[in-house]
Design an enzyme around this catalytic site. Sequence first.
Site, PDB file in Angstrom:
ATOM      1  N   LYS A  28       0.694  -1.179   0.000  1.00 11.45           N
ATOM      2  CA  LYS A  28      -0.047  -0.018  -0.168  1.00 11.45           C
ATOM      3  C   LYS A  28       0.752   1.198  -0.010  1.00 11.45           C
ATOM      4  O   LYS A  28       0.500   2.171  -0.628  1.00 11.45           O
ATOM      5  CB  LYS A  28      -1.012   0.008   1.267  1.00 11.45           C
ATOM      6  N   LYS A  68      -0.586  11.536   6.111  1.00 12.05           N
ATOM      7  CA  LYS A  68      -0.214  10.246   6.940  1.00 12.05           C
ATOM      8  C   LYS A  68       0.358   9.407   5.982  1.00 12.05           C
ATOM      9  O   LYS A  68       1.444   8.668   6.498  1.00 12.05           O
ATOM     10  CB  LYS A  68      -1.608  10.001   7.428  1.00 12.05           C
TER      11      LYS A  68
HETATM   12  P1  NAD Z   1     -13.013   8.456   7.054  1.00 16.65           P
HETATM   13  O1  NAD Z   1     -12.320   9.472   7.955  1.00 16.65           O
HETATM   14  O2  NAD Z   1     -14.058   9.020   6.080  1.00 16.65           O
HETATM   15  O3  NAD Z   1     -13.475   7.276   7.922  1.00 16.65           O
HETATM   16  C1  NAD Z   1     -12.967   6.917   9.218  1.00 16.65           C
HETATM   17  C2  NAD Z   1     -14.033   6.592  10.069  1.00 16.65           C
HETATM   18  O4  NAD Z   1     -13.507   6.129  11.317  1.00 16.65           O
HETATM   19  C3  NAD Z   1     -14.986   8.041  10.457  1.00 16.65           C
HETATM   20  O5  NAD Z   1     -16.315   7.822  10.254  1.00 16.65           O
HETATM   21  C4  NAD Z   1     -14.558   8.031  11.797  1.00 16.65           C
HETATM   22  O6  NAD Z   1     -15.895   8.640  12.639  1.00 16.65           O
HETATM   23  C5  NAD Z   1     -14.576   6.615  12.284  1.00 16.65           C
HETATM   24  N1  NAD Z   1     -13.574   6.535  13.589  1.00 16.65           N
HETATM   25  C6  NAD Z   1     -12.326   6.978  13.882  1.00 16.65           C
HETATM   26  N2  NAD Z   1     -12.127   6.653  15.217  1.00 16.65           N
HETATM   27  C7  NAD Z   1     -13.110   5.971  15.610  1.00 16.65           C
HETATM   28  C8  NAD Z   1     -13.149   5.094  16.772  1.00 16.65           C
HETATM   29  N3  NAD Z   1     -12.313   5.337  17.920  1.00 16.65           N
HETATM   30  N4  NAD Z   1     -14.108   4.011  16.827  1.00 16.65           N
HETATM   31  C9  NAD Z   1     -14.849   3.945  15.686  1.00 16.65           C
HETATM   32  N5  NAD Z   1     -15.115   4.545  14.710  1.00 16.65           N
HETATM   33  C10 NAD Z   1     -13.928   5.708  14.718  1.00 16.65           C
HETATM   34  O7  NAD Z   1     -11.702   7.857   6.318  1.00 16.65           O
HETATM   35  P2  NAD Z   1     -11.900   6.901   4.821  1.00 16.65           P
HETATM   36  O8  NAD Z   1     -11.519   8.008   3.634  1.00 16.65           O
HETATM   37  O9  NAD Z   1     -13.078   5.949   5.274  1.00 16.65           O
HETATM   38  O10 NAD Z   1     -10.408   6.116   5.134  1.00 16.65           O
HETATM   39  C11 NAD Z   1     -10.283   4.917   6.097  1.00 16.65           C
HETATM   40  C12 NAD Z   1      -9.054   4.260   5.839  1.00 16.65           C
HETATM   41  O11 NAD Z   1      -8.888   3.950   4.420  1.00 16.65           O
HETATM   42  C13 NAD Z   1      -7.935   5.355   5.914  1.00 16.65           C
HETATM   43  O12 NAD Z   1      -6.553   4.561   6.458  1.00 16.65           O
HETATM   44  C14 NAD Z   1      -7.295   5.526   4.762  1.00 16.65           C
HETATM   45  O13 NAD Z   1      -5.904   6.094   4.496  1.00 16.65           O
HETATM   46  C15 NAD Z   1      -7.817   4.263   3.769  1.00 16.65           C
HETATM   47  N6  NAD Z   1      -8.166   4.514   2.451  1.00 16.65           N
HETATM   48  C16 NAD Z   1      -9.009   5.513   2.125  1.00 16.65           C
HETATM   49  C17 NAD Z   1      -9.098   5.932   0.629  1.00 16.65           C
HETATM   50  C18 NAD Z   1     -10.129   7.025   0.325  1.00 16.65           C
HETATM   51  O14 NAD Z   1     -10.103   7.365  -1.088  1.00 16.65           O
HETATM   52  N7  NAD Z   1     -11.041   7.743   1.083  1.00 16.65           N
HETATM   53  C19 NAD Z   1      -8.792   4.834  -0.384  1.00 16.65           C
HETATM   54  C20 NAD Z   1      -7.886   4.112   0.072  1.00 16.65           C
HETATM   55  C21 NAD Z   1      -7.616   3.753   1.486  1.00 16.65           C
END
Ligand code: NAD
Length: 277
Positions: free
Chosen positions: A157, A225
């Site tokens: 990744k 990050k």
């Molecule tokens: P996001 O911020 O939209 O979602 C994360 C969720 O986790 C939020 O809804 C938040 O409220 C929740 N959260 C945080 N702390 C928490 C806790 N202690 N208990 C319960 N829930 C909690 O982020 P995202 O865009 O969905 O990304 C998630 C992961 O996927 C990240 O590591 C990101 O790097 C990776 N990612 C994202 C994408 C993208 O395009 N958005 C693509 C590939 C990978």
Amino acid sequence: MRIGFIGLGIMGRPMARHLIKAGHDVIGYDLKEVGFGGTWAGSVAEAVKDAEVVITMLPADPQVEAVFPEISANAPEGALYIDFSTITPQTSQKLAAKWPRTLDAPVSGGEKGAVDAVLSIMVGGSQEDFEAARPIFEAVGRTYERVGGPGAGQYVKAANQLVVGGTYALIAEAIVLMEAAGVDAAKGLDVLAGGLAGSRILELKRESMLARNFQPGFRIDLHHKDMGIILDAARGAEVAIPLGALTAQLIASARALGHGSLDHSALLLVTERLSKQ
Ligand code: NAD
């Protein structure tokens, strides 16, 4: 399967929906209550207590490390734990040492990939757990590979994010150059997309970048990050990644300029500023 799903944000929510559509029984939890078509849990403990599979899709290392003790204290022994979050390989390895059936399974494909259930998934962990997780990967992804033991998925990744960040930086420079020269940048990007310079990013993002529509998608804060993870991984592996280091600085600048919550294509705003465009 009975699945406890923690983290229903941009990525987690559509993934949970696809798991439900595939016939799984999903009980979900997030700090913010959101509808996702499954059963809502009041806590991490409640989400995982009867789970055969526990899934996390959380922003970064601190959030994964914060919920993990509650998972390991409450999930049934023998449950499979799949962490789809992008975190450091070291943290994934630490979790795998504490919970025997753990897979690190970061994804690529963005929000659209999650919504369309065509994510690419890079998996670290045992072959046996990988095989057990196939129905889950099948429901949310299109390409998935086991690339090694614990943490291996996170290294792949990191390589992915290196290429994505660098590609955005170069597309931003191409746009600034074409617009400053007064040529038709939209047609220019169409031509680029059809030739050797073509990429999935150019295909999906050229119109929104030209329109300066930076609604996320994938936030600058998250890519910042990831650049930290990449530089750390390179340091650990004792290799030099000069273009990666430069890209990390451009993304840091985007954040310092207040664009952290915009889509990572907002790297274009940094490139514009460098040339006072
Ligand atoms: P996001 O911020 O939209 O979602 C994360 C969720 O986790 C939020 O809804 C938040 O409220 C929740 N959260 C945080 N702390 C928490 C806790 N202690 N208990 C319960 N829930 C909690 O982020 P995202 O865009 O969905 O990304 C998630 C992961 O996927 C990240 O590591 C990101 O790097 C990776 N990612 C994202 C994408 C993208 O395009 N958005 C693509 C590939 C990978």
